[in-house]
Design a protein around this motif. Structure first.
Motif, short mmCIF file in Angstrom:
data_model
loop_
_atom_site.label_atom_id
_atom_site.label_comp_id
_atom_site.label_asym_id
_atom_site.label_seq_id
_atom_site.Cartn_x
_atom_site.Cartn_y
_atom_site.Cartn_z
N ASN A 1 58.98 9.90 -27.68
CA ASN A 1 58.33 9.19 -28.77
C ASN A 1 57.73 7.87 -28.26
OD1 ASN A 1 60.34 7.23 -28.82
ND2 ASN A 1 61.51 8.25 -30.44
N VAL A 2 57.11 7.12 -29.18
CA VAL A 2 56.36 5.93 -28.78
C VAL A 2 57.24 4.94 -28.00
CG1 VAL A 2 55.29 3.82 -29.73
CG2 VAL A 2 54.53 6.08 -30.50
N PHE B 1 52.94 -2.75 -33.70
CA PHE B 1 52.93 -1.30 -33.56
C PHE B 1 54.34 -0.75 -33.72
CE2 PHE B 1 51.68 2.50 -30.80
CZ PHE B 1 50.82 3.02 -31.77
N ASP B 2 55.28 -1.64 -34.09
CA ASP B 2 56.68 -1.23 -34.14
C ASP B 2 56.96 -0.16 -35.20
OD1 ASP B 2 55.91 -3.67 -35.39
OD2 ASP B 2 57.96 -4.00 -36.05
N MET C 1 64.87 -0.47 -23.71
CA MET C 1 64.49 -0.22 -25.10
C MET C 1 64.24 -1.52 -25.85
SD MET C 1 64.19 3.00 -25.36
CE MET C 1 64.46 3.81 -26.92
N SER C 2 65.02 -2.55 -25.56
CA SER C 2 64.80 -3.79 -26.31
C SER C 2 63.51 -4.48 -25.86
CB SER C 2 66.02 -4.69 -26.30
OG SER C 2 66.03 -5.49 -25.17
N LYS C 3 63.17 -4.36 -24.58
CA LYS C 3 61.87 -4.89 -24.13
C LYS C 3 60.73 -4.13 -24.78
CE LYS C 3 62.86 -6.72 -19.57
NZ LYS C 3 62.38 -6.78 -18.20
N ALA C 4 60.88 -2.80 -24.84
CA ALA C 4 59.83 -1.98 -25.46
C ALA C 4 59.64 -2.38 -26.92
CB ALA C 4 60.20 -0.50 -25.34
N LYS C 5 60.74 -2.64 -27.59
CA LYS C 5 60.67 -3.03 -29.00
C LYS C 5 59.90 -4.35 -29.16
CE LYS C 5 63.56 -2.50 -33.04
NZ LYS C 5 63.39 -1.09 -33.38
N ASN C 6 60.18 -5.31 -28.28
CA ASN C 6 59.47 -6.60 -28.32
C ASN C 6 57.97 -6.42 -28.20
OD1 ASN C 6 61.62 -8.29 -28.63
ND2 ASN C 6 61.91 -8.60 -26.42
N ILE C 7 57.58 -5.55 -27.27
CA ILE C 7 56.15 -5.36 -27.04
C ILE C 7 55.51 -4.66 -28.23
CG2 ILE C 7 54.47 -4.12 -25.61
CD1 ILE C 7 56.26 -4.77 -23.23
N GLU D 1 51.10 12.73 -32.74
CA GLU D 1 50.97 12.38 -34.16
C GLU D 1 50.12 11.12 -34.37
OE1 GLU D 1 55.33 13.87 -35.75
OE2 GLU D 1 55.22 11.94 -34.75
N LEU D 2 49.64 10.54 -33.27
CA LEU D 2 48.86 9.30 -33.36
C LEU D 2 47.37 9.58 -33.26
CD1 LEU D 2 50.89 7.13 -30.79
CD2 LEU D 2 51.18 7.14 -33.28
N SER D 3 46.56 8.68 -33.84
CA SER D 3 45.11 8.78 -33.67
C SER D 3 44.74 8.34 -32.25
CB SER D 3 44.42 7.86 -34.68
OG SER D 3 44.67 6.50 -34.34
N GLY D 4 43.49 8.55 -31.87
CA GLY D 4 43.03 8.16 -30.53
C GLY D 4 43.24 6.68 -30.27
N GLY D 5 42.93 5.85 -31.26
CA GLY D 5 43.08 4.40 -31.11
C GLY D 5 44.54 4.01 -30.97
N GLN D 6 45.40 4.67 -31.76
CA GLN D 6 46.84 4.38 -31.68
C GLN D 6 47.40 4.82 -30.33
OE1 GLN D 6 47.92 6.57 -35.18
NE2 GLN D 6 47.83 4.78 -36.51
N GLN D 7 46.87 5.91 -29.80
CA GLN D 7 47.33 6.37 -28.48
C GLN D 7 46.97 5.34 -27.41
OE1 GLN D 7 45.75 10.33 -27.90
NE2 GLN D 7 46.95 11.16 -29.58
N GLN D 8 45.78 4.72 -27.55
CA GLN D 8 45.40 3.70 -26.57
C GLN D 8 46.25 2.45 -26.73
OE1 GLN D 8 44.38 4.95 -24.11
NE2 GLN D 8 42.33 4.22 -23.64
#
Ligand SMILES: Nc1ncnc2c1ncn2[C@@H]1O[C@H](COP(=O)(O)OP(=O)(O)O)[C@@H](O)[C@H]1O
Ligand SMILES: [Mg+2]
Length: 255
Positions: free
Chosen positions: A106-107, A138-139, A126-132, A148-155
Motif C-alpha cells: 500500500n501507499v 497525502f496521509d 513507517m513513522s518517517k513515511a507517515k511524516n512525509i 486505486e490511485l489516479s495518475g497524479g496521486q501515483q506521482q
C-alpha cells in the motif's frame, strides 16, 4: 572569512558514447556545468538530445567515456559499482515518468520501502513515511494500493518515496510526461515545495518549456551539447541550512 562552498554537482568535460557493434555513437559530447545546493534545475531539449543519459551519468549509472562527475566534491566514478549504488540510494531521490512502486504494497509501505532496503527498523521507517505523507497532505491515502490511485496521486506517491531517505538531490526525468495539464501543475508544485521548504536540490528533465518558470537554473541541450545556461535566480540557502540538510541525509533525522 567565509568558507568556499563546494558545488553540489560538478560536471567536467563529460563525454559519453554508446557502442553498437563497432560503431561509436557519441551522445554526450563534452559538457561542463555546476549546480549549487538548493537549485531547481530544469534541463530542456528535444527528444534524443541526451537528457536521460546525462541524468543517468550523474546518478552513477552510466560510466562516462571521458570527464568527471563530482557530487559535493566526491568523484562518483572513483567508487566501484556497489559504492555507487549505496551512494545513489543515500544522496538521490528519483521520480520517473513511469511509476515504479510495488503493486502489492500500500501507499505507506511503498513510501517506506527504500528504508527497508537499507535495513532501517520497521517502526522507524513507517513513522518517517507517515511524516512525509502528512507533509504532502497525502496521509489519508496511506492504506490505498497504487492501482486505486489516479495518475497524479501515483506521482505524488513517487515524490513522497523519493524523499524518504532524506536525499540531497531529487532527480526527475520527464515526471509530468503521463499527466494531464492540471495534474502536472500539482506535481510541479510539489517539487517546488520540496525545493523551497525542504531545501532539496531538484534536477528535472523535460521537453516542455512550460516548466521553465519553476527553475532557478535552466540548461538547454541540443544534440549532446549544452546550447545555453540561464541562471534565473540564486537559491537563497545559507551554508548552515545546507549543512543541516546534508547532515539529515547522513543520519536518521526526519524530513
Ligand atoms: N544504451 C544505449 N545504447 C545505444 N544508444 C543509446 C543508449 N541509450 C541512449 N542511446 C541513444 O542516445 C541518444 C540520447 O538518448 P537519451 O539520453 O535517452 O535522450 P533524451 O532523454 O534527451 O530523449 C538517443 O539517440 C538514444 O538512442
Ligand atoms: Mg529521456
Amino acid at each position: 572569512m567565509t568558507k568556499k562552498r563546494i558545488p553540489t554537482v560538478e560536471i567536467k568535460n563529460l563525454k559519453k558514447s554508446f557502442f553498437v557493434g563497432k560503431e561509436e555513437i557519441p551522445v554526450l559530447k563534452g559538457l561542463d556545468f555546476t549546480i549549487d545546493f538548493g537549485e531547481f534545475v530544469v534541463i530542456l531539449g528535444p527528444s534524443g538530445c541526451g537528457k536521460s543519459t546525462l541524468l543517468n551519468t550523474i546518478l552513477g549509472l552510466e560510466q562516462p567515456t571521458e570527464g568527471q562527475v563530482l557530487i559535493r566534491g566526491k568523484e562518483v566514478y572513483s567508487m566501484d559499482e556497489d559504492g555507487r549504488a549505496s551512494f545513489r540510494r543515500q544522496k538521490f531521490g528519483m521520480v520517473y515518468q513511469q511509476p515504479n512502486w510495488i503493486r502489492s504494497l500500500n501507499v505507506i509501505e511503498n513510501v517506506a520501502f527504500p528504508l527497508h532496503v537499507s535495513g532501517t527498523h520497521h517502526q522507524t521507517a513507517m513513522s518517517k513515511a507517515k511524516n512525509i505523507l502528512y507533509l504532502f497532505k497525502f496521509d489519508k491515502f496511506e492504506k490505498y494500493y497504487p492501482m486505486e490511485l489516479s495518475g497524479g496521486q501515483q506521482q505524488k506517491l513517487s515524490v513522497c518515496r523519493a524523499l524518504i531517505t532524506n536525499p540531497w538531490i531529487i532527480m526527475a526525468d520527464e515526471p509530468t510526461g503521463n499527466l494531464d495539464t492540471v495534474t502536472a501543475e500539482d506535481l510541479m508544485y510539489d517539487l517546488k515545495v520540496l525545493n523551497a521548504e525542504s531545501k532539496r536540490t531538484v534536477i528535472m528533465v523535460t521537453h516542455n518549456p512550460e516548466y521553465e518558470r519553476y527553475a532557478t537554473k535552466l540548461i538547454y541541450m541540443e544534440d549532446g551539447l549544452i546550447k545555453n545556461i540561464k541562471q534565473k535566480s540564486k537559491p537563497l540557502i545559507s551554508s548552515e541550512e545546507e549543512e543541516r540538510v546534508v547532515d539529515l541525509a547522513e543520519g536518521e533525522g526526519i524530513v
